[in-house]
Design a protein around this motif. Structure first.
Motif, short mmCIF file in Angstrom:
data_model
loop_
_atom_site.label_atom_id
_atom_site.label_comp_id
_atom_site.label_asym_id
_atom_site.label_seq_id
_atom_site.Cartn_x
_atom_site.Cartn_y
_atom_site.Cartn_z
N TYR A 46 9.63 3.98 -8.45
CA TYR A 46 9.99 3.19 -9.64
C TYR A 46 10.89 3.91 -10.64
CZ TYR A 46 6.74 -0.13 -7.71
OH TYR A 46 6.14 -1.01 -6.87
N TYR A 54 12.93 -3.67 -6.83
CA TYR A 54 11.66 -4.42 -6.79
C TYR A 54 11.85 -5.83 -7.36
CZ TYR A 54 6.99 -6.05 -7.53
OH TYR A 54 5.88 -6.85 -7.52
N TYR A 63 8.75 -12.83 0.45
CA TYR A 63 7.84 -12.12 -0.46
C TYR A 63 7.19 -13.17 -1.38
CZ TYR A 63 5.89 -8.36 -3.25
OH TYR A 63 5.00 -7.52 -3.89
N GLY A 168 0.51 -9.40 -10.17
CA GLY A 168 1.39 -9.08 -9.05
C GLY A 168 0.71 -8.34 -7.91
N ASN A 173 -1.88 -1.46 -4.76
CA ASN A 173 -1.15 -0.23 -4.42
C ASN A 173 -2.00 1.02 -4.64
OD1 ASN A 173 1.63 -1.94 -5.76
ND2 ASN A 173 1.38 -1.51 -3.60
N TYR A 213 7.04 -7.56 4.01
CA TYR A 213 7.46 -6.17 3.76
C TYR A 213 8.54 -5.71 4.75
CZ TYR A 213 3.58 -6.28 0.59
OH TYR A 213 2.75 -6.63 -0.45
N PHE A 223 14.36 -0.31 -1.08
CA PHE A 223 13.44 0.03 -2.17
C PHE A 223 12.60 1.26 -1.79
CE2 PHE A 223 8.91 -0.89 -3.50
CZ PHE A 223 9.06 -0.63 -4.86
N GLU A 289 3.57 4.04 0.27
CA GLU A 289 2.58 3.26 -0.48
C GLU A 289 1.70 2.49 0.49
OE1 GLU A 289 4.21 0.17 -3.02
OE2 GLU A 289 5.37 -0.67 -1.38
N SER A 291 -0.45 -1.31 0.40
CA SER A 291 -0.58 -2.53 -0.38
C SER A 291 -1.80 -3.26 0.16
CB SER A 291 0.69 -3.37 -0.24
OG SER A 291 0.66 -4.45 -1.14
C1 AVI Z 1 4.21 -3.73 -6.87
N1 AVI Z 1 3.49 -4.09 -5.64
C2 AVI Z 1 2.48 -5.12 -5.92
C3 AVI Z 1 4.33 -4.42 -4.50
C4 AVI Z 1 3.45 -4.78 -3.27
O1 AVI Z 1 3.64 -5.85 -2.73
O2 AVI Z 1 2.55 -4.02 -2.93
C5 AVI Z 1 5.25 -3.26 -4.14
C6 AVI Z 1 6.12 -3.57 -2.96
N2 AVI Z 1 6.37 -2.74 -1.98
C7 AVI Z 1 7.16 -3.29 -1.10
N3 AVI Z 1 7.41 -4.53 -1.50
C8 AVI Z 1 6.77 -4.73 -2.66
#
Ligand code: AVI
Length: 334
Positions: A46, A54, A63, A168, A173, A213, A223, A289, A291
Motif C-alpha cells: 500500500y 487497489y 472483484y 471491504g 487480510n 484474484y 498490485f 497476503e 485473504s
Molecule cells: C484490501 N483487501 C480486502 C483486498 C482483498 O480482497 O483481500 C486486497 C486485495 N488483494 C488482491 N486483491 C485485493
C-alpha cells in the motif's frame, strides 16, 4: 501525536503518530522473510501506486466484494444510522473511502453526524479522500489519521457516539491470531454507546474466489508485484520480477486465498537494509497476503472470544458478502 496540517478552514485535519513505524515494519519484514513460508508483509502493497492499483481492482468485474458490500449498505444504511445514532464515524483502512459514503449519507440524513475520522497508512490517498469528503459533506469535520489500524487505535478521538467501520473485508487480510488481537483491542476501545460495523467476504465457489484474484487485465498481479518494487526501492533489495511467477490460489484447509509468488528458479535476493540474503528454491512460494473468507458461525465465535456480540448479520441477495453490526452494549429497544 502531531498535528501535521490543517486545510480548508480547519475542517480537514491530518494527524500522524509521532513515532516512526518503519523500524517495526523492517523488523516484521526480517522475521517473515526468514519464516518457514517466506512472506513479505502486506503493508508493502500500500504505497501510493499500490493504493491506486487497489482502487482499480475495486472496479474490476470479477472483484465482486465492493459491489456486494455496497448492495447491503444501500438496503441497511438507514437502519445502521437509526440504531447507532453515531455522531462520529471512524473508518479503519479507509483508502479512498467509497462505500463508507453510503453510511455517511444515512447518518447525515438522520442528522446525528458531526465528524468523520478516516485512518489509513497511505497519506496521499488519505488526504485526497479527506478533502473529497469534506467538500461533499459541508456540515461535518474530517479528522484524518495517517496510521496502521493494528498499532494506532489509541489515536482515535473519543467522545460522542462512535461507529467504527472496517469495511471491504480488510479484516480477512489478517491471520486469525492478528484478528483476535485486533478484535480484542477494538472491544477495549469501545465506549458504552459505540459500535463496530465489519464487512466480511464469505466462503463461496472456488472458481469465483480465484477469478477475483486472477483478473484477465492483470491489475491484481500488478498490485501484488508492486510490493516487490516497493521493497526494492525502500530496502535496497534485489527482487527480480522475472524470477517470480504470480500465484493466487484457494487454500481449503485455512479457507483463505493465498496470494503471492513462486520462484521460477533457485536464486537469492539480497536485502541491503536488513543485511540478509534470502534464498529461494525453485517453486518455493513467497506469500504477500492472505485473504480469509468467513462463515457466519466462525465469525461470531471469533467476535465472542474478543467479548463482542454480533447484533445484526446482513448479506447481499446472492450471499456473497456480509456486514456485521456489533454494538458494545445492546442498542436500546433491540
Ligand atoms: C484490501 N483487501 C480486502 C483486498 C482483498 O480482497 O483481500 C486486497 C486485495 N488483494 C488482491 N486483491 C485485493
Amino acid at each position: 501525536m502531531s498535528r501535521a496540517s490543517t486545510e480548508q478552514r480547519a475542517r480537514v485535519e491530518v494527524l500522524r503518530n509521532e513515532h516512526d513505524g518503519r523500524p517495526a515494519l523492517y523488523e516484521a519484514t526480517l522475521r517473515s522473510l526468514q519464516a518457514e513460508v517466506k512472506e513479505l508483509p502486506p503493508v508493502w502493497l500500500y504505497d501510493e501506486r499500490g493504493s491506486r492499483l487497489y482502487e482499480e481492482i475495486t472496479r474490476l468485474p470479477d472483484y465482486y466484494l465492493p459491489r456486494r458490500e455496497g448492495e447491503i449498505l444501500r438496503v441497511q444504511a438507514a437502519t445502521i444510522a437509526g440504531r447507532t445514532q453515531a455522531s462520529t464515524l471512524v473508518e479503519l483502512g479507509a483508502g479512498s473511502a467509497k462505500n463508507i459514503r453510503l453510511v455517511l449519507d444515512a447518518l447525515d440524513t438522520a442528522g446525528t453526524l458531526e465528524r468523520f475520522v478516516p485512518l489509513d497508512v497511505s497519506e496521499p490517498t488519505l488526504r485526497a479522500s479527506a478533502r473529497a469528503i469534506a467538500a461533499a459533506y459541508p456540515r461535518i469535520s474530517v479528522e484524518a489519521i495517517v496510521g496502521d489500524f493494528e498499532r494506532d487505535l489509541d489515536l482515535l478521538p473519543e467522545g460522542g457516539r462512535r461507529l467504527i467501520a472496517f469495511l471491504g473485508s480488510t479484516i480477512g487480510n489478517l491471520y486469525p491470531e492478528q484478528r483476535a488481537t485486533l478484535l480484542t483491542a477494538l472491544a477495549a476501545e469501545l465506549a458504552p454507546s459505540d459500535a463496530l460495523l465489519l464487512g466480511v467476504d464469505l466462503v463461496k465457489d472456488v472458481a469465483r474466489l480465484e477469478a477475483a484474484y486472477n483478473d484477465r487485465e492483470g491489475v491484481t498481479e500488478a498490485f501484488v508485484r508492486n510490493a516487490l518494487t516497493a521493497a526494492n526501492s525502500e530496502l535496497d533489495a534485489t527482487f527480480d520480477q522475472r524470477l517470480f511467477v504470480y500465484e493466487a490460489r484457494w487454500d481449503p484447509a485455512h479457507e483463505w486465498m493465498d496470494i503471492g509468488f513462486r520462484a521460477r528458479q533457485a536464486h537469492a535476493v539480497w536485502i541491503q537494509r536488513l543485511g540478509i540474503d534470502v534464498t529461494f528454491q525453485m517453486d518455493e512460494p513467497l506469500r504477500v497476503e492472505i485473504s480469509s473468507k468467513f462463515r457466519r458461525e466462525r465469525f461470531e465465535l471469533e467476535a465472542a472470544r474478543a467479548g463482542l456480540q454480533v447484533e445484526s448479520w446482513w448479506t447481499d441477495r446472492g450471499g456473497d458478502f456480509a456486514l456485521a453490526l456489533v454494538p458494545r452494549d445492546p442498542f436500546a429497544g433491540s
